[in-house]
Design a protein around this motif. Structure first.
Motif, PDB file in Angstrom:
ATOM      1  N   MET A 138      37.557  45.269  20.311  1.00  0.00           N
ATOM      2  CA  MET A 138      36.305  45.951  20.653  1.00  0.00           C
ATOM      3  C   MET A 138      36.497  46.913  21.827  1.00  0.00           C
ATOM      4  O   MET A 138      35.570  47.588  22.235  1.00  0.00           O
ATOM      5  CB  MET A 138      35.218  44.925  20.985  1.00  0.00           C
ATOM      6  CG  MET A 138      34.888  43.988  19.833  1.00  0.00           C
ATOM      7  SD  MET A 138      34.251  44.844  18.385  1.00  0.00           S
ATOM      8  CE  MET A 138      32.674  45.361  19.001  1.00  0.00           C
ATOM      9  N   GLY A 139      37.712  46.929  22.397  1.00  0.00           N
ATOM     10  CA  GLY A 139      38.004  47.830  23.511  1.00  0.00           C
ATOM     11  C   GLY A 139      37.719  47.244  24.879  1.00  0.00           C
ATOM     12  O   GLY A 139      37.770  47.962  25.873  1.00  0.00           O
ATOM     13  N   VAL A 140      37.462  45.953  24.935  1.00  0.00           N
ATOM     14  CA  VAL A 140      37.182  45.296  26.212  1.00  0.00           C
ATOM     15  C   VAL A 140      38.506  44.971  26.906  1.00  0.00           C
ATOM     16  O   VAL A 140      39.387  44.338  26.322  1.00  0.00           O
ATOM     17  CB  VAL A 140      36.361  44.001  25.998  1.00  0.00           C
ATOM     18  CG1 VAL A 140      36.154  43.266  27.306  1.00  0.00           C
ATOM     19  CG2 VAL A 140      35.034  44.331  25.341  1.00  0.00           C
ATOM     20  N   LEU A 141      38.648  45.415  28.153  1.00  0.00           N
ATOM     21  CA  LEU A 141      39.842  45.122  28.937  1.00  0.00           C
ATOM     22  C   LEU A 141      39.855  43.642  29.295  1.00  0.00           C
ATOM     23  O   LEU A 141      38.912  43.131  29.907  1.00  0.00           O
ATOM     24  CB  LEU A 141      39.853  45.976  30.209  1.00  0.00           C
ATOM     25  CG  LEU A 141      41.017  45.759  31.157  1.00  0.00           C
ATOM     26  CD1 LEU A 141      42.345  46.119  30.494  1.00  0.00           C
ATOM     27  CD2 LEU A 141      40.817  46.565  32.428  1.00  0.00           C
ATOM     28  N   LEU A 142      40.933  42.941  28.907  1.00  0.00           N
ATOM     29  CA  LEU A 142      41.029  41.503  29.152  1.00  0.00           C
ATOM     30  C   LEU A 142      41.978  41.176  30.292  1.00  0.00           C
ATOM     31  O   LEU A 142      41.762  40.217  31.026  1.00  0.00           O
ATOM     32  CB  LEU A 142      41.500  40.792  27.878  1.00  0.00           C
ATOM     33  CG  LEU A 142      40.609  40.981  26.661  1.00  0.00           C
ATOM     34  CD1 LEU A 142      41.256  40.360  25.438  1.00  0.00           C
ATOM     35  CD2 LEU A 142      39.233  40.398  26.899  1.00  0.00           C
ATOM     36  N   GLN A 143      43.073  41.938  30.390  1.00  0.00           N
ATOM     37  CA  GLN A 143      44.065  41.701  31.438  1.00  0.00           C
ATOM     38  C   GLN A 143      44.646  43.028  31.878  1.00  0.00           C
ATOM     39  O   GLN A 143      44.716  43.977  31.099  1.00  0.00           O
ATOM     40  CB  GLN A 143      45.217  40.837  30.927  1.00  0.00           C
ATOM     41  CG  GLN A 143      44.898  39.424  30.670  1.00  0.00           C
ATOM     42  CD  GLN A 143      46.147  38.632  30.310  1.00  0.00           C
ATOM     43  OE1 GLN A 143      47.262  39.028  30.599  1.00  0.00           O
ATOM     44  NE2 GLN A 143      45.941  37.513  29.664  1.00  0.00           N
ATOM     45  N   GLU A 144      45.106  43.038  33.120  1.00  0.00           N
ATOM     46  CA  GLU A 144      45.776  44.226  33.639  1.00  0.00           C
ATOM     47  C   GLU A 144      46.918  43.769  34.527  1.00  0.00           C
ATOM     48  O   GLU A 144      46.750  42.864  35.340  1.00  0.00           O
ATOM     49  CB  GLU A 144      44.786  45.074  34.434  1.00  0.00           C
ATOM     50  CG  GLU A 144      45.316  46.410  34.832  1.00  0.00           C
ATOM     51  CD  GLU A 144      44.220  47.311  35.368  1.00  0.00           C
ATOM     52  OE1 GLU A 144      44.529  48.484  35.596  1.00  0.00           O
ATOM     53  OE2 GLU A 144      43.082  46.854  35.553  1.00  0.00           O
ATOM     54  N   SER A 145      48.093  44.358  34.335  1.00  0.00           N
ATOM     55  CA  SER A 145      49.269  44.008  35.116  1.00  0.00           C
ATOM     56  C   SER A 145      49.775  45.250  35.833  1.00  0.00           C
ATOM     57  O   SER A 145      49.982  46.287  35.215  1.00  0.00           O
ATOM     58  CB  SER A 145      50.361  43.449  34.199  1.00  0.00           C
ATOM     59  OG  SER A 145      51.583  43.336  34.901  1.00  0.00           O
ATOM     60  N   GLU A 146      49.981  45.149  37.117  1.00  0.00           N
ATOM     61  CA  GLU A 146      50.483  46.277  37.903  1.00  0.00           C
ATOM     62  C   GLU A 146      51.965  46.514  37.668  1.00  0.00           C
ATOM     63  O   GLU A 146      52.451  47.627  37.809  1.00  0.00           O
ATOM     64  CB  GLU A 146      50.243  46.013  39.393  1.00  0.00           C
ATOM     65  CG  GLU A 146      48.783  45.914  39.771  1.00  0.00           C
ATOM     66  CD  GLU A 146      48.058  47.243  39.709  1.00  0.00           C
ATOM     67  OE1 GLU A 146      48.694  48.273  39.983  1.00  0.00           O
ATOM     68  OE2 GLU A 146      46.860  47.242  39.381  1.00  0.00           O
ATOM     69  N   THR A 147      52.711  45.467  37.307  1.00  0.00           N
ATOM     70  CA  THR A 147      54.172  45.561  37.224  1.00  0.00           C
ATOM     71  C   THR A 147      54.688  46.050  35.880  1.00  0.00           C
ATOM     72  O   THR A 147      55.832  46.469  35.780  1.00  0.00           O
ATOM     73  CB  THR A 147      54.811  44.200  37.511  1.00  0.00           C
ATOM     74  OG1 THR A 147      54.386  43.266  36.509  1.00  0.00           O
ATOM     75  CG2 THR A 147      54.435  43.691  38.884  1.00  0.00           C
ATOM     76  N   ASN A 148      53.874  45.994  34.831  1.00  0.00           N
ATOM     77  CA  ASN A 148      54.297  46.385  33.475  1.00  0.00           C
ATOM     78  C   ASN A 148      55.466  45.563  32.957  1.00  0.00           C
ATOM     79  O   ASN A 148      56.223  46.018  32.117  1.00  0.00           O
ATOM     80  CB  ASN A 148      54.654  47.874  33.400  1.00  0.00           C
ATOM     81  CG  ASN A 148      53.433  48.751  33.351  1.00  0.00           C
ATOM     82  OD1 ASN A 148      52.333  48.300  33.069  1.00  0.00           O
ATOM     83  ND2 ASN A 148      53.621  50.010  33.615  1.00  0.00           N
ATOM     84  N   LYS A 149      55.640  44.330  33.481  1.00  0.00           N
ATOM     85  CA  LYS A 149      56.766  43.505  33.039  1.00  0.00           C
ATOM     86  C   LYS A 149      56.344  42.364  32.120  1.00  0.00           C
ATOM     87  O   LYS A 149      56.978  42.128  31.117  1.00  0.00           O
ATOM     88  CB  LYS A 149      57.522  42.952  34.244  1.00  0.00           C
ATOM     89  CG  LYS A 149      58.240  44.029  35.016  1.00  0.00           C
ATOM     90  CD  LYS A 149      59.056  43.449  36.123  1.00  0.00           C
ATOM     91  CE  LYS A 149      59.778  44.572  36.854  1.00  0.00           C
ATOM     92  NZ  LYS A 149      60.612  44.067  37.919  1.00  0.00           N
ATOM     93  N   THR A 150      55.293  41.647  32.484  1.00  0.00           N
ATOM     94  CA  THR A 150      54.876  40.503  31.674  1.00  0.00           C
ATOM     95  C   THR A 150      53.356  40.421  31.604  1.00  0.00           C
ATOM     96  O   THR A 150      52.651  40.904  32.489  1.00  0.00           O
ATOM     97  CB  THR A 150      55.400  39.174  32.253  1.00  0.00           C
ATOM     98  OG1 THR A 150      54.859  38.989  33.552  1.00  0.00           O
ATOM     99  CG2 THR A 150      56.919  39.139  32.300  1.00  0.00           C
ATOM    100  N   ILE A 151      52.902  39.781  30.545  1.00  0.00           N
ATOM    101  CA  ILE A 151      51.490  39.448  30.413  1.00  0.00           C
ATOM    102  C   ILE A 151      51.399  37.992  29.993  1.00  0.00           C
ATOM    103  O   ILE A 151      52.313  37.460  29.369  1.00  0.00           O
ATOM    104  CB  ILE A 151      50.756  40.348  29.395  1.00  0.00           C
ATOM    105  CG1 ILE A 151      51.457  40.329  28.048  1.00  0.00           C
ATOM    106  CG2 ILE A 151      50.625  41.753  29.915  1.00  0.00           C
ATOM    107  CD1 ILE A 151      50.693  41.034  26.965  1.00  0.00           C
TER     108      ILE A 151
END
Length: 50
Positions: free
Chosen positions: A7-20
């Protein structure tokens, strides 16, 4: 890196771009967007969690 539901809802955000962390998310399809330091889209992926 940002994780969205379909639906386009942001669930997580990571500053490092390494793991989620997908463990806390329900089964379903998720969209992953990888951004560079300038905020430009580098790649995107569709992930299915069972």
């Amino acid at each position: 890196m940002k994780v969205y539901d379909l639906m386009g809802v942001l669930l997580q955000e990571s500053e490092t771009n390494k793991t989620i962390q997908m463990g806390e998310l329900s089964s379903g399809v998720y969209l992953i967007r990888v951004l560079n330091a300038g905020g430009q889209l580098v790649s995107h992926h569709r992930i299915v969690k069972h």
